[in-house]
Design a protein around this motif. Structure first.
Motif, PDB file in Angstrom:
ATOM      1  N   TYR A 147      53.803  18.574   2.871  1.00 38.45           N
ATOM      2  CA  TYR A 147      53.719  18.654   4.332  1.00 38.45           C
ATOM      3  C   TYR A 147      53.543  20.114   4.776  1.00 38.45           C
ATOM      4  CZ  TYR A 147      55.183  18.648   9.221  1.00 38.45           C
ATOM      5  OH  TYR A 147      55.234  18.850  10.576  1.00 38.45           O
ATOM      6  N   THR A 148      54.307  21.020   4.144  1.00 42.75           N
ATOM      7  CA  THR A 148      54.190  22.440   4.474  1.00 42.75           C
ATOM      8  C   THR A 148      52.795  22.954   4.160  1.00 42.75           C
ATOM      9  OG1 THR A 148      56.541  22.770   3.980  1.00 42.75           O
ATOM     10  CG2 THR A 148      55.162  24.742   4.066  1.00 42.75           C
ATOM     11  N   TYR A 150      50.047  21.247   4.165  1.00 44.29           N
ATOM     12  CA  TYR A 150      49.149  20.717   5.200  1.00 44.29           C
ATOM     13  C   TYR A 150      49.250  21.543   6.481  1.00 44.29           C
ATOM     14  CZ  TYR A 150      47.612  17.675   8.998  1.00 44.29           C
ATOM     15  OH  TYR A 150      47.006  17.188  10.121  1.00 44.29           O
ATOM     16  N   GLN A 151      50.481  21.846   6.892  1.00 44.25           N
ATOM     17  CA  GLN A 151      50.684  22.647   8.097  1.00 44.25           C
ATOM     18  C   GLN A 151      50.093  24.042   7.932  1.00 44.25           C
ATOM     19  OE1 GLN A 151      51.645  19.962  10.281  1.00 44.25           O
ATOM     20  NE2 GLN A 151      52.610  21.735  11.233  1.00 44.25           N
ATOM     21  N   GLN A 152      50.266  24.624   6.726  1.00 51.74           N
ATOM     22  CA  GLN A 152      49.741  25.962   6.445  1.00 51.74           C
ATOM     23  C   GLN A 152      48.222  25.960   6.496  1.00 51.74           C
ATOM     24  OE1 GLN A 152      51.747  28.621   5.623  1.00 51.74           O
ATOM     25  NE2 GLN A 152      50.592  29.999   4.336  1.00 51.74           N
ATOM     26  N   ASP A 155      46.951  25.680  10.136  1.00 51.82           N
ATOM     27  CA  ASP A 155      47.472  26.684  11.060  1.00 51.82           C
ATOM     28  C   ASP A 155      46.427  27.761  11.293  1.00 51.82           C
ATOM     29  OD1 ASP A 155      49.058  28.237  12.644  1.00 51.82           O
ATOM     30  OD2 ASP A 155      50.134  29.168  10.985  1.00 51.82           O
ATOM     31  N   SER A 265      48.505  27.516   0.839  1.00 47.74           N
ATOM     32  CA  SER A 265      48.588  26.070   1.060  1.00 47.74           C
ATOM     33  C   SER A 265      48.224  25.323  -0.216  1.00 47.74           C
ATOM     34  CB  SER A 265      47.671  25.647   2.215  1.00 47.74           C
ATOM     35  OG  SER A 265      46.309  25.756   1.863  1.00 47.74           O
TER      36      SER A 265
END
Length: 350
Positions: A147-148, A150-152, A155, A265
């Protein structure tokens, strides 16, 4: 992934923490007694010293523990160092947003590093306790890292610039008496006979919140490479040491590393997948495969992990430095910095 059976001579472990503690203490005293903006030469020498120290420690790990744990330390250190550099991007935004004088940025960075060490130490102890008692925690770590990642990846960095003015900081401004002017590196000062806080307090709070977010990301990542709390902690210390000098050494180059976030990521996603595969191999959850180990789940060797991590980061750095978009970003950042300095000089004249 090997079981956490790393055994080292007690003198080696104790000596490691004593030496690292003394170096960090000396670095802290140097900042407090002589706040200044280090030259490129000074920053370069310090960064070289800290990187050399980490490499020497890696050699000692290979000698004392063999290639597997030595490789785990190198992979962990490279991963944490890369995540720490990503942390620097946010520090740059914070410094610019709150117009922290260059002379006192060293102290702000040092406080940030100390906060990061404390927070990561707490997370390491919690993480080590969890994985030693609950093997299924790797499923959670793995999904969290995916999840991190994906967010990275999605972003754009636009939200980070406004992240410092969050609810906590807004409440601080409303509750505490505060001036808009800095008074050296002081957190409190006197204005018209009244004690008030300076913007330095907001800067420290922002740095602390940023460190907390990065600690939440980085600790599961390194536990995906090793289960040894000693390796996790030393890799984090070596990754954070010299970060302050690296901030001044890289300078405008930071704005050119436009693909570093994408590389991180990929690294986080890779480690997330590795964690899930490890959790499957060690599976004890009754609703997955009847609570039996999933033997076909592959275990990714340490040196393959190290190769993928290093390769991803090197490719990202090279592509960033060759990218015309990165060069333009560097020019734009320089123009923005010049404009900020001009505004600061105008304020002083007033």
């Amino acid at each position: 992934m090997p079981e956490p059976t790393l055994e080292l001579p007690l003198a080696f472990e104790v000596g490691t923490f004593i030496v690292l503690g003394l170096i960090l203490l000396f670095d802290l005293l140097l900042v407090v007694k002589r706040p200044h903006e280090p030259s490129m030469k000074e920053a370069g020498l310090w960064v070289t010293f800290y990187v050399s120290l980490a490499l020497i420690f890696a050699v000692l790990m290979f000698i004392f523990t063999g290639p597997d744990y030595g490789g785990q330390f190198v992979a962990g250190w490279v991963t944490e160092y890369s995540l720490s550099i990503d942390n620097l991007f946010v520090f740059i935004i914070i410094m610019a947003r709150f117009s922290v004088p260059r002379k006192y940025q060293q102290e702000v960075l040092m406080v940030g590093i100390i906060i990061a060490l404390v927070l990561r130490g707490i997370f390491i102890l919690l993480g080590a306790a969890l994985i030693s008692n609950f093997s299924w925690i790797f499923y959670i770590f793995g999904v969290f890292l995916l999840y991190t990642a994906y967010q990275q990846a999605k972003d754009t960095g636009e939200d980070e610039e406004h992240g410092s003015e969050n609810k906590v900081i807004g409440k601080l401004r409303n509750v505490l008496p505060m001036t808009d002017k800095y008074d050296g590196n002081k957190i409190r000062t006197v204005v018209d006979g009244k004690k008030v806080f300076t913007p330095m307090l907001i800067v420290f709070v922002t740095i602390g919140l940023t460190d907390l977010l990065f600690a939440v990301d980085s600790i599961p990542a390194i536990f995906g490479l090793t289960e040894s709390a000693f390796i996790v902690f030393t890799a984090n210390i070596f990754a954070l040491m010299g970060l302050r000098q690296l901030y001044f050494l890289l300078g405008g180059l930071m704005t050119r590393l436009i693909y570093l976030k994408h590389a991180l990521s990929v690294v986080l996603a890779f480690i997330g997948i590795k964690l899930i595969l490890h959790a499957m191999h060690e599976n004890e959850l009754p609703f997955i495969n009847g609570g039996q180990h999933i033997e076909w789940a592959p275990i990714i060797p340490t040196f393959l992990s190290l190769g993928i991590i290093l390769g991803t980061i090197v490719i990202a750095v090279v592509l960033s430095l060759l990218s015309p978009k990165a060069k333009q970003a560097s020019i734009d950042a320089k123009l923005e910095e010049d404009a900020r300095k001009a505004r600061g000089a105008a304020d002083i004249e007033k």
